[in-house]
Design an enzyme around this catalytic site. Structure first.
Site, PDB file in Angstrom:
ATOM      1  N   ARG A   1      25.333  53.566 -14.809  1.00 56.48           N
ATOM      2  CA  ARG A   1      24.382  53.770 -13.710  1.00 56.48           C
ATOM      3  C   ARG A   1      24.259  52.522 -12.843  1.00 56.48           C
ATOM      4  O   ARG A   1      24.188  52.614 -11.614  1.00 56.48           O
ATOM      5  CB  ARG A   1      23.025  54.180 -14.276  1.00 56.48           C
ATOM      6  CG  ARG A   1      23.007  55.625 -14.727  1.00 56.48           C
ATOM      7  CD  ARG A   1      21.763  56.015 -15.479  1.00 56.48           C
ATOM      8  NE  ARG A   1      21.796  57.456 -15.784  1.00 56.48           N
ATOM      9  CZ  ARG A   1      20.945  58.066 -16.586  1.00 56.48           C
ATOM     10  NH1 ARG A   1      19.989  57.377 -17.192  1.00 56.48           N
ATOM     11  NH2 ARG A   1      21.050  59.358 -16.804  1.00 56.48           N
TER      12      ARG A   1
ATOM     13  N   TYR B   1      26.983  61.539  -9.643  1.00 55.90           N
ATOM     14  CA  TYR B   1      27.336  61.349 -11.056  1.00 55.90           C
ATOM     15  C   TYR B   1      26.508  60.256 -11.732  1.00 55.90           C
ATOM     16  O   TYR B   1      25.810  59.498 -11.078  1.00 55.90           O
ATOM     17  CB  TYR B   1      28.826  61.161 -11.279  1.00 55.90           C
ATOM     18  CG  TYR B   1      29.577  60.028 -10.624  1.00 55.90           C
ATOM     19  CD1 TYR B   1      28.977  58.918 -10.053  1.00 55.90           C
ATOM     20  CD2 TYR B   1      30.975  60.079 -10.608  1.00 55.90           C
ATOM     21  CE1 TYR B   1      29.709  57.910  -9.497  1.00 55.90           C
ATOM     22  CE2 TYR B   1      31.728  59.053 -10.046  1.00 55.90           C
ATOM     23  CZ  TYR B   1      31.095  57.978  -9.489  1.00 55.90           C
ATOM     24  OH  TYR B   1      31.835  56.959  -8.935  1.00 55.90           O
ATOM     25  N   GLU B   2      26.597  60.257 -13.056  1.00 55.19           N
ATOM     26  CA  GLU B   2      25.760  59.409 -13.921  1.00 55.19           C
ATOM     27  C   GLU B   2      24.274  59.699 -13.734  1.00 55.19           C
ATOM     28  O   GLU B   2      23.431  58.803 -13.821  1.00 55.19           O
ATOM     29  CB  GLU B   2      26.044  57.918 -13.683  1.00 55.19           C
ATOM     30  CG  GLU B   2      27.492  57.527 -13.820  1.00 55.19           C
ATOM     31  CD  GLU B   2      28.142  58.029 -15.102  1.00 55.19           C
ATOM     32  OE1 GLU B   2      27.429  58.255 -16.096  1.00 55.19           O
ATOM     33  OE2 GLU B   2      29.368  58.200 -15.115  1.00 55.19           O
ATOM     34  N   GLY B   3      23.944  60.949 -13.497  1.00 52.37           N
ATOM     35  CA  GLY B   3      22.555  61.353 -13.299  1.00 52.37           C
ATOM     36  C   GLY B   3      22.238  61.420 -11.822  1.00 52.37           C
ATOM     37  O   GLY B   3      22.122  60.382 -11.160  1.00 52.37           O
TER      38      GLY B   3
END
Length: 597
Positions: free
Chosen positions: A296, A440-442
C-alpha cells in the site's frame, strides 16, 4: 518519446535539510548512509532508471506481455535485460538484511528508488517491487528454514515474489475465499483454487517465482478467521537448494487491462500445488498484512511517480508549444506566438501538480524514515510512536497520493491539448497506468474507511492525538517567524478543520455509522492536505535556513518557497470544503431509494 529525469536534488534536500538522515545514525544501517554515499547511490539509481527503464516504458506498453499455449509468459522486448541490470546491481537487496545477501541500508533509500523506478517504467518496476514485499513478509513470519530457502535467492533477484489474495468472487471481502489447502502428511499442503489479478504471476525474467497464497485449510473456521498463508514456489526446491520439478501452479490467462500492459497480470490456477504454511495456522491475514501494508505504501509512491513523470513532460511541452499571446502583451515578440507557459491557467495547472509532487515526496520520505524507526530502533517508545504513525498514515499515503496522482496525470495530459490524446506522445499511458493505483491493494474508498473506522480510534486515539500534537507544536514554535508567515497560519487553520472533523465523527458516527461512511473519503483527503501542508511548512523552514548558508542554492530555494506558497494559498483552503462536506452527514446520501438510482 516521453522524457524522465529522477529528482535526485530534491530528495537530497529532504534527506540533508528537512529530515537530516545523519540524525538517525543510532539505527542499524544508517551509519553507512552518509550524505555523500546516499547521493552516489541515488545518482547511480537515477542513471539506471533514466537510461535503461524509461526508454522501455512506451514500447512495453505497446507490446505488452504474451502468454504462450504452454502457459509461459513472455515480457516485452528489453524487460528481461533491464531487470537483470537491476538485479545484478544489487538494487533488490538495497535495504534487505546482510545475512541474506542484502546491503542493510535504510529502507527509506529503497522507497526513494521505488519512486524513480515507477516514474521511469511503472509496469517493469512492479516485478521487483512485489518481490520486496514478499521478502518483508517472509522476514517477519517465515520459519528459519523458509528464510534460508527463499530469501537469499529473492534478495539476489534470481527469484521473484508475488501475493495471491483475490479470487473471482472475492476481492475486499476475503472471508469469502475458497482456495483450499489439504495437508499432505509431510508438513506440506496441497493448494487448489483460482486467483485473479496476480501481478507478475508468470514471466520470463527470473528462474523461479515464489507465490505467497491465501487459502483455507480443510475444517478451518468460516470467514477471515479461517485463512492461512502459504509459500508456493513455481519450481520446488531440492534439499541442496537447486530447482526441482515444476509445481502444480500455472498461468491460465493474462488479464486484458486499461494500463500497466508490460506487467503480467495473471489468472493463476493452483491444482494441488505443494505449499508450506507461513506463520500460524488460521492467521494468514496477519502475515499477509505485512506484505499488503508494504504494498500500500509502495502504491502511494506509484501515485506520486506518475504525477511526477507526467508533470515533467507537461512542463517541457508548455515551454515549447507556441500558442497565443500573453494577456499582458507578447513575452516573445520575436516569435509568432508565446509558449503556453506564459498563460495563468497553464501555470495554475502546472503549479498545482508541482506543489503536490514536492509535498508528497516529503511525506513519502518522512514515512520511510518512520518505517526504519519502527523496524530498526531498540527504543521501545520510539518504535511504538513510529508504528502508530505508520498505521495512521498508510491509508492516507495510499489513498490521497493515488487519487491526486491520477488527477495530476490527467491535468498534465490536458496541457498537450489534442496531442495528449494521441498515444505516441505518451501522456495517455501515464493516465492509464496511474488509474490502477487507485484500485489495487485496497480500493481508495476502503482506505478511507480503514482510516476512519479503524485507525482513528485505535489505542484510544493515541496516533491521531500524537499527529495533532506534533503539527500543533510546530505551529506554536514557529508562529513568530516572519519568514514562515504565509505557511503557519494556513497550516493552523487546516489543522483546526481536521480536529473539528475528527470531533464531529466522535459525536455523530458512533450511533450512526453511515455518517462515517459518507464522510470518510473527504476526511482522508482533509488529512492528506494537512499532512502535505505540514511538509511544506517544514520544507519552507529548511529552505530559508539553506538560503542563509550562502552555498549557491538561493535560486532553487526561492523556487521551492514560491511553490510552497502556491500550495498554501490555493490548495490548503480545500480543508474548509472537506469539513463542510463531512459535517453535512449521511442523511441525504442514504435517503435516495435504491430504485431511484
Amino acid at each position: 518519446m516521453p522524457v524522465y529525469k529522477a529528482p535526485v536534488e530534491d530528495v537530497m534536500f529532504l534527506l540533508n535539510d528537512v529530515f537530516p538522515i545523519e540524525r538517525y545514525n543510532n539505527l542499524p544501517g544508517f551509519a553507512d548512509a552518509t550524505p555523500d554515499v546516499v547521493e552516489a547511490i541515488l545518482a547511480e539509481g537515477a542513471k539506471l532508471c533514466e537510461e535503461v527503464f524509461a526508454p522501455l516504458n512506451l514500447t512495453g506498453d505497446q507490446e505488452g506481455c504474451t502468454r504462450k499455449p504452454d502457459g509461459s509468459v513472455t515480457t516485452p522486448k528489453g524487460f528481461r535485460q533491464a531487470y537483470e541490470a537491476y538485479a545484478s546491481g544489487g538494487w533488490m537487496g538495497l535495504s534487505a538484511p546482510e545475512e541474506f545477501g542484502g546491503q542493510g541500508l535504510p529502507s527509506v533509500l529503497n522507497t526513494v528508488m521505488q519512486e524513480f523506478i515507477s516514474s521511469a517504467n511503472l509496469a517493469l518496476g512492479m516485478y521487483p517491487g512485489l518481490t520486496q514485499g514478499a521478502i518483508a513478509a517472509l522476514l517477519v513470519h517465515g520459519t528459519e528454514e523458509q528464510k534460508r530457502t527463499y530469501l537469499p535467492k529473492m534478495v539476489e533477484g534470481a527469484w521473484t515474489g508475488t501475493m495471491n489474495l483475490t479470487e473471482p468472487h472475492c476481492g475486499t471481502d476475503l472471508g469469502l475465499l475458497k482456495t483450499k489447502a489439504v495437508p499432505n502428511g509431510d508438513g506440506s499442503y496441497a493448494i487448489s483454487g483460482t486467483k485473479i489479478f496476480i501481478s507478475a504471476g508468470e514471466h520470463d525474467m527470473a528462474e523461479n517465482i515464489v507465490h505467497l497464497v491465501l487459502a483455507r485449510i480443510e475444517g478451518a473456521p468460516a470467514g477471515t478467521k479461517g485463512i492461512s498463508l502459504f509459500v508456493v514456489p513455481k519450481f520446488l526446491i531440492n534439499t541442496d537448494g537447486s530447482l526441482g520439478e515444476r509445481n502444480g501452479v500455472s498461468c491460465g490467462s493474462i488479464e486484458h487491462k486499461m494500463g500497466i500492459h508490460g506487467n503480467a497480470t495473471c489468472v493463476m490456477n493452483y491444482d494441488g500445488a505443494k505449499g508450506w504454511l507461513v506463520g500460524e495456522e488460521n492467521r494468514g491475514l496477519n502475515a499477509m498484512f505485512v506484505m499488503m501494508n508494504e504494498a500500500r505504501l509502495a502504491v502511494g509512491v506509484q501515485g506520486l511517480s506518475q504525477s511526477e513523470v507526467a508533470y515533467q513532460n507537461a512542463v517541457a511541452y508548455a515551454k515549447d508549444r507556441l500558442q497565443g499571446r500573453s494577456l499582458n502583451g507578447p513575452k516573445f515578440p520575436d516569435k509568432p506566438a508565446d509558449p503556453i507557459i506564459v498563460h495563468p491557467d497553464v501555470r495554475r495547472t502546472l503549479l498545482s501538480i508541482k506543489s503536490f509532487n514536492e509535498a508528497a515526496r516529503a511525506l513519502i520520505v518522512w514515512t520511510g524514515l518512520n518505517s526504519d524507526i519502527a523496524h530498526r530502533s531498540s527504543d521501545e517508545a520510539q518504535r511504538q510512536t513510529a508504528e502508530d504513525y505508520m498505521g495512521l498514515m498508510t491509508p492516507v499515503v495510499k489513498g490521497v497520493l493515488t487519487d491526486l496522482g491520477f488527477e495530476n496525470a490527467v491535468k498534465a495530459q490536458q496541457m498537450f491539448g489534442g496531442h495528449g490524446y494521441i498515444e505516441e506522445w505518451g501522456m495517455s499511458q501515464f493516465v492509464r497506468d496511474a488509474r490502477i493505483a487507485m484500485i489495487y491493494e485496497g480500493a481508495n474508498g476502503i482506505q478511507a474507511m480503514d482510516l476512519v473506522g479503524r485507525k482513528l480510534g485505535k489505542d484510544g486515539g493515541r496516533a491521531i492525538m500524537a499527529f495533532f500534537s506534533e503539527v500543533g507544536t510546530f505551529c506554536q514554535e514557529n508562529a513568530s517567524d516572519e519568514s514562515l508567515k504565509g505557511f503557519i497560519a494556513p497550516l493552523q487553520q487546516g489543522l483546526g478543520h481536521l480536529q473539528q472533523a475528527t470531533m464531529w465523527f466522535m459525536q455523530n458516527a458512533m450511533a450512526k455509522p453511515d455518517n462515517a461512511g459518507a464522510g470518510a473519503t473527504d476526511y482522508m483527503h482533509l488529512f492528506g492536505t494537512v499532512a502535505m501542508g505540514y511538509m511544506w511548512a517544514k520544507m519552507a523552514k529548511a529552505a530559508h535556513a539553506r538560503k542563509a548558508q550562502g552555498d549557491g542554492a538561493a535560486e532553487t530555494m526561492d523556487a521551492k518557497l514560491l511553490t510552497g506558497r502556491f500550495f498554501m494559498e490555493r490548495m490548503m483552503p480545500e480543508t474548509g470544503v472537506r469539513l463542510a462536506r463531512i459535517s453535512s452527514g449521511a442523511d441525504v446520501t442514504m435517503a435516495m431509494p435504491m430504485e431511484a438510482f
